[in-house]
Design an enzyme around this catalytic site. Structure first.
Site, PDB file in Angstrom:
ATOM      1  N   SER A 167     -46.718 -20.818  12.806  1.00  0.00           N
ATOM      2  CA  SER A 167     -46.730 -20.858  14.278  1.00  0.00           C
ATOM      3  C   SER A 167     -47.010 -19.463  14.842  1.00  0.00           C
ATOM      4  O   SER A 167     -47.715 -19.322  15.846  1.00  0.00           O
ATOM      5  CB  SER A 167     -45.434 -21.430  14.836  1.00  0.00           C
ATOM      6  OG  SER A 167     -44.343 -20.583  14.592  1.00  0.00           O
ATOM      7  N   ASN A 168     -46.493 -18.428  14.175  1.00  0.00           N
ATOM      8  CA  ASN A 168     -46.815 -17.069  14.635  1.00  0.00           C
ATOM      9  C   ASN A 168     -48.281 -16.744  14.386  1.00  0.00           C
ATOM     10  O   ASN A 168     -48.944 -16.165  15.257  1.00  0.00           O
ATOM     11  CB  ASN A 168     -45.927 -16.039  13.921  1.00  0.00           C
ATOM     12  CG  ASN A 168     -44.548 -15.950  14.546  1.00  0.00           C
ATOM     13  OD1 ASN A 168     -44.386 -15.381  15.611  1.00  0.00           O
ATOM     14  ND2 ASN A 168     -43.568 -16.544  13.885  1.00  0.00           N
TER      15      ASN A 168
ATOM     16  N   LEU B 259     -43.425 -14.556   2.686  1.00  0.00           N
ATOM     17  CA  LEU B 259     -42.121 -14.491   2.030  1.00  0.00           C
ATOM     18  C   LEU B 259     -42.108 -13.761   0.689  1.00  0.00           C
ATOM     19  O   LEU B 259     -41.064 -13.630   0.073  1.00  0.00           O
ATOM     20  CB  LEU B 259     -41.549 -15.906   1.874  1.00  0.00           C
ATOM     21  CG  LEU B 259     -41.348 -16.632   3.215  1.00  0.00           C
ATOM     22  CD1 LEU B 259     -40.723 -17.999   2.998  1.00  0.00           C
ATOM     23  CD2 LEU B 259     -40.524 -15.816   4.209  1.00  0.00           C
TER      24      LEU B 259
ATOM     25  N   GLU C 104     -40.320 -14.798  19.436  1.00  0.00           N
ATOM     26  CA  GLU C 104     -41.488 -14.435  18.611  1.00  0.00           C
ATOM     27  C   GLU C 104     -42.787 -14.777  19.341  1.00  0.00           C
ATOM     28  O   GLU C 104     -43.724 -13.969  19.373  1.00  0.00           O
ATOM     29  CB  GLU C 104     -41.416 -15.151  17.254  1.00  0.00           C
ATOM     30  CG  GLU C 104     -40.263 -14.647  16.405  1.00  0.00           C
ATOM     31  CD  GLU C 104     -40.228 -15.183  14.984  1.00  0.00           C
ATOM     32  OE1 GLU C 104     -39.664 -14.509  14.130  1.00  0.00           O
ATOM     33  OE2 GLU C 104     -40.753 -16.289  14.736  1.00  0.00           O
TER      34      GLU C 104
ATOM     35  N   HIS D   8     -39.411 -10.025  11.599  1.00  0.00           N
ATOM     36  CA  HIS D   8     -38.203 -10.503  10.922  1.00  0.00           C
ATOM     37  C   HIS D   8     -37.313 -11.177  11.971  1.00  0.00           C
ATOM     38  O   HIS D   8     -37.075 -10.602  13.036  1.00  0.00           O
ATOM     39  CB  HIS D   8     -37.469  -9.322  10.280  1.00  0.00           C
ATOM     40  CG  HIS D   8     -36.327  -9.765   9.433  1.00  0.00           C
ATOM     41  ND1 HIS D   8     -36.508 -10.324   8.177  1.00  0.00           N
ATOM     42  CD2 HIS D   8     -34.991  -9.773   9.656  1.00  0.00           C
ATOM     43  CE1 HIS D   8     -35.321 -10.644   7.671  1.00  0.00           C
ATOM     44  NE2 HIS D   8     -34.390 -10.322   8.546  1.00  0.00           N
TER      45      HIS D   8
ATOM     46  N   ASN E  58     -44.532  -6.363   9.941  1.00  0.00           N
ATOM     47  CA  ASN E  58     -43.863  -7.630   9.634  1.00  0.00           C
ATOM     48  C   ASN E  58     -42.993  -8.033  10.819  1.00  0.00           C
ATOM     49  O   ASN E  58     -42.508  -7.168  11.555  1.00  0.00           O
ATOM     50  CB  ASN E  58     -42.979  -7.434   8.394  1.00  0.00           C
ATOM     51  CG  ASN E  58     -42.205  -8.691   8.013  1.00  0.00           C
ATOM     52  OD1 ASN E  58     -42.760  -9.794   7.971  1.00  0.00           O
ATOM     53  ND2 ASN E  58     -40.915  -8.535   7.737  1.00  0.00           N
TER      54      ASN E  58
HETATM   55  C1  GAR Z   1     -40.606 -16.643  11.508  1.00  0.00           C
HETATM   56  O1  GAR Z   1     -39.425 -16.909  12.229  1.00  0.00           O
HETATM   57  C2  GAR Z   1     -40.546 -15.256  10.902  1.00  0.00           C
HETATM   58  O2  GAR Z   1     -39.849 -14.334  11.696  1.00  0.00           O
HETATM   59  C3  GAR Z   1     -39.803 -15.532   9.625  1.00  0.00           C
HETATM   60  O3  GAR Z   1     -40.345 -16.735   9.150  1.00  0.00           O
HETATM   61  C4  GAR Z   1     -40.706 -17.541  10.282  1.00  0.00           C
HETATM   62  C5  GAR Z   1     -42.112 -18.057  10.046  1.00  0.00           C
HETATM   63  O4  GAR Z   1     -42.456 -19.010  10.995  1.00  0.00           O
HETATM   64  N1  GAR Z   1     -39.964 -14.471   8.681  1.00  0.00           N
HETATM   65  C6  GAR Z   1     -39.020 -14.112   7.812  1.00  0.00           C
HETATM   66  O5  GAR Z   1     -37.952 -14.674   7.702  1.00  0.00           O
HETATM   67  C7  GAR Z   1     -39.386 -12.918   6.921  1.00  0.00           C
HETATM   68  N2  GAR Z   1     -38.252 -12.417   6.242  1.00  0.00           N
HETATM   69  P1  GAR Z   1     -43.983 -19.421  11.195  1.00  0.00           P
HETATM   70  O6  GAR Z   1     -44.564 -19.722   9.804  1.00  0.00           O
HETATM   71  O7  GAR Z   1     -43.954 -20.655  12.018  1.00  0.00           O
HETATM   72  O8  GAR Z   1     -44.706 -18.296  11.867  1.00  0.00           O
END
Ligand code: GAR
EC number: 2.1.2.2
Length: 187
Positions: free
Chosen positions: A13-14, A84, A173, A103, A101
């Site tokens: 989604s990001n 990840l 985010e 977080h 990144n």
């Molecule tokens: C997001 O909330 C990001 O901050 C987190 O994974 C999610 C991915 O969502 N990242 C971590 O936890 C890294 N340690 P997305 O795939 O929908 O963008």
């Protein structure tokens, strides 16, 4: 036009939010999405925007070929958006201050190996935290320890669940990540 590579392992989604944000500007484009997960939803999202996707196995990340693929693209910024795996040092060395990144917590709290996604939100609720937030930081050779670029907080109540915390984080985010990337690219 500047070039962004996004690394993602899951939903994306990001990644998609960054893609659509920059499509509306003349500043940059997401030119490629790299993923270590052949089943990640981010693949479909990128393809819907006609963005090429590189799928690689975990061990390939440590080999020279991912670095070579990045160097062929010659990006201005590498964005880890829900990526990840530990990012390899050979790429970090070549792109100082060009890898960031996001977080889903207020670092240095709730960072490090195993601290990602819902694991964090569950720990936040279990510990009855009064707030959480997001951290955008440079990537160095240690998990979640690079210099912090930006943080935003959100208040929690005792009725929050891991799922409502996840929603609050998602909102932060979506609101801030593209803007911060844009600011970095405009410097
Ligand atoms: C997001 O909330 C990001 O901050 C987190 O994974 C999610 C991915 O969502 N990242 C971590 O936890 C890294 N340690 P997305 O795939 O929908 O963008």
């Amino acid at each position: 036009m500047k070039k962004i590579i996004v690394f993602a392992s899951g939903s994306g989604s990001n990644a998609e939010n960054i893609i659509t944000h920059f499509k509306k500007t003349e500043i940059a484009r997401v030119v490629s999405v790299f993923t270590n997960n052949a089943n990640a939803k981010v693949i479909e999202r990128a393809k819907n925007h006609q963005i090429p996707v590189e799928i690689f196995a975990k061990n390939e990340l440590l080999e020279q070929n991912i670095l070579q693929k990045i160097q062929e693209i010659d990006p201005d910024l590498i964005v880890l958006a829900g990526f990840l795996l530990k990012f390899p040092e050979n790429i970090i060395e070549k792109y100082p201050h060009k890898i960031i990144n996001i977080h889903p917590a207020l670092l240095p709290n709730y960072g490090g190996k195993g601290m990602y996604g819902m694991h964090i939100h569950r720990a936040i609720v279990n510990n009855k935290e009064k707030e959480t937030g997001i951290s955008i930081h440079y990537v160095n050779e240690h998990y979640d320890e690079g210099a912090i670029i930006f943080q935003a907080n959100v208040a929690l109540t005792d009725t929050d669940t891991p799922e409502t915390v996840a929603e609050k984080i998602h909102e932060l985010e979506q609101k801030h990540f593209p803007e911060i990337i844009q600011t970095l690219l405009e410097q």
